[in-house]
Design an enzyme around this catalytic site. Structure first.
Site, PDB file in Angstrom:
ATOM      1  N   HIS A 270       0.932  -1.360  -0.197  1.00 17.68           N
ATOM      2  CA  HIS A 270       0.255  -0.004  -0.344  1.00 17.68           C
ATOM      3  C   HIS A 270       0.830   1.624   0.144  1.00 17.68           C
ATOM      4  O   HIS A 270       0.486   1.952  -0.424  1.00 17.68           O
ATOM      5  CB  HIS A 270      -0.644  -0.075   1.344  1.00 17.68           C
ATOM      6  CG  HIS A 270      -0.592   0.270   2.690  1.00 17.68           C
ATOM      7  ND1 HIS A 270       0.188  -0.936   3.553  1.00 17.68           N
ATOM      8  CD2 HIS A 270      -0.659   1.934   3.196  1.00 17.68           C
ATOM      9  CE1 HIS A 270       0.401  -0.296   4.547  1.00 17.68           C
ATOM     10  NE2 HIS A 270       0.563   0.910   4.570  1.00 17.68           N
TER      11      HIS A 270
ATOM     12  N   ASP B 189       0.261  -8.130   1.785  1.00 16.18           N
ATOM     13  CA  ASP B 189       0.414  -6.235   1.527  1.00 16.18           C
ATOM     14  C   ASP B 189       2.134  -6.285   1.857  1.00 16.18           C
ATOM     15  O   ASP B 189       2.807  -5.347   2.390  1.00 16.18           O
ATOM     16  CB  ASP B 189       0.177  -5.418   2.594  1.00 16.18           C
ATOM     17  CG  ASP B 189       0.140  -4.136   2.492  1.00 16.18           C
ATOM     18  OD1 ASP B 189       0.228  -3.689   1.914  1.00 16.18           O
ATOM     19  OD2 ASP B 189      -0.174  -2.944   3.926  1.00 16.18           O
TER      20      ASP B 189
ATOM     21  N   SER C 210       4.966   2.708   7.698  1.00  8.03           N
ATOM     22  CA  SER C 210       4.331   1.390   6.906  1.00  8.03           C
ATOM     23  C   SER C 210       5.271   0.868   5.904  1.00  8.03           C
ATOM     24  O   SER C 210       5.913   1.832   5.253  1.00  8.03           O
ATOM     25  CB  SER C 210       2.855   1.314   6.112  1.00  8.03           C
ATOM     26  OG  SER C 210       1.636   1.956   6.454  1.00  8.03           O
TER      27      SER C 210
END
Length: 206
Positions: free
Chosen positions: A29, A59, A139
């Site tokens: 992402h 992911d 992230s």
């Protein structure tokens, strides 16, 4: 009613170097839909990165920069990680002003399911939970143990405000490495699926 200039959407995230020749592990992402990916290292060198492969189900994404002789991370074993162990989350939370931030916490739980994150019926549901502070921008960064070995990829938080509320979640590195190796070798991930329906046994079954 005035004509608008084209708007450029930008985002920041984190990642970590897994090979001396420039392969980097991050979240899908973080790079999904990006037309251009720029990597900035700790020594302020900047590189234009190529997306090697992505896997939305876990992911995980692999990107590559044109560099050699890079210092790489050391991998740990997420399967042997125990609840209560101290961990550090490293990344770039909240944009450019807090790059290369380190926060500390413990492994709060393993095998967590996160409702609302599933992008497909086969999405990962095996997160490491930690109370190390993780915010937007973290992230793709590493979750490391006290020996500095990477045990997970910081990927999500549970928060009503969108900012740190004590619950962070990381993809186990053993799973991420399996995905990474396939992405580097073939650019895609192949997995087998077995359909099983589980329910309580009733009197007719008995």
């Amino acid at each position: 009613q005035l004509p608008r200039r084209p708007q450029v959407e930008q985002g920041t995230g984190s990642g970590f170097i897994v090979s001396p020749d420039g392969y980097i592990l991050t979240n899908n992402h973080v790079v999904q839909g990006a037309e251009r990916v720029t990597v900035r290292l700790l020594d302020n060198r900047e590189f234009s990165a190529r997306i090697v492969g992505t896997d939305p189900s876990t992911d995980v994404a692999v990107i590559k920069i044109p560099a050699t002789g890079l210092t790489t991370v050391s991998f740990g074993n997420s399967d042997s990680t125990r609840i209560g162990e101290w961990v550090l989350a490293i990344g770039n939370p909240l944009g450019e002003n807090f790059t290369f931030t380190v926060t500390a916490g413990i492994v709060s739980a393993k095998g967590r399911l996160l409702q609302g994150l599933q992008q497909s019926r086969y999405a990962i549901q095996d997160f490491i939970q930690t109370d190390a502070a993780i915010n937007p921008g973290n992230s793709g960064g590493p979750l490391v143990n006290v020996r500095g070995h990477v045990i997970g990829i910081n990927s999500a938080i549970a928060s009503e405000t969108g900012y740190y509320a004590g619950y962070g979640f990381a993809i186990p590195i053993n799973l991420a490495r399996t995905v990474m190796n396939q992405l580097i070798e073939t650019g895609r991930v192949e997995r087998a699926v077995m359909g099983i329906n589980i329910r309580d046994a009733n009197q007719e079954d008995a």
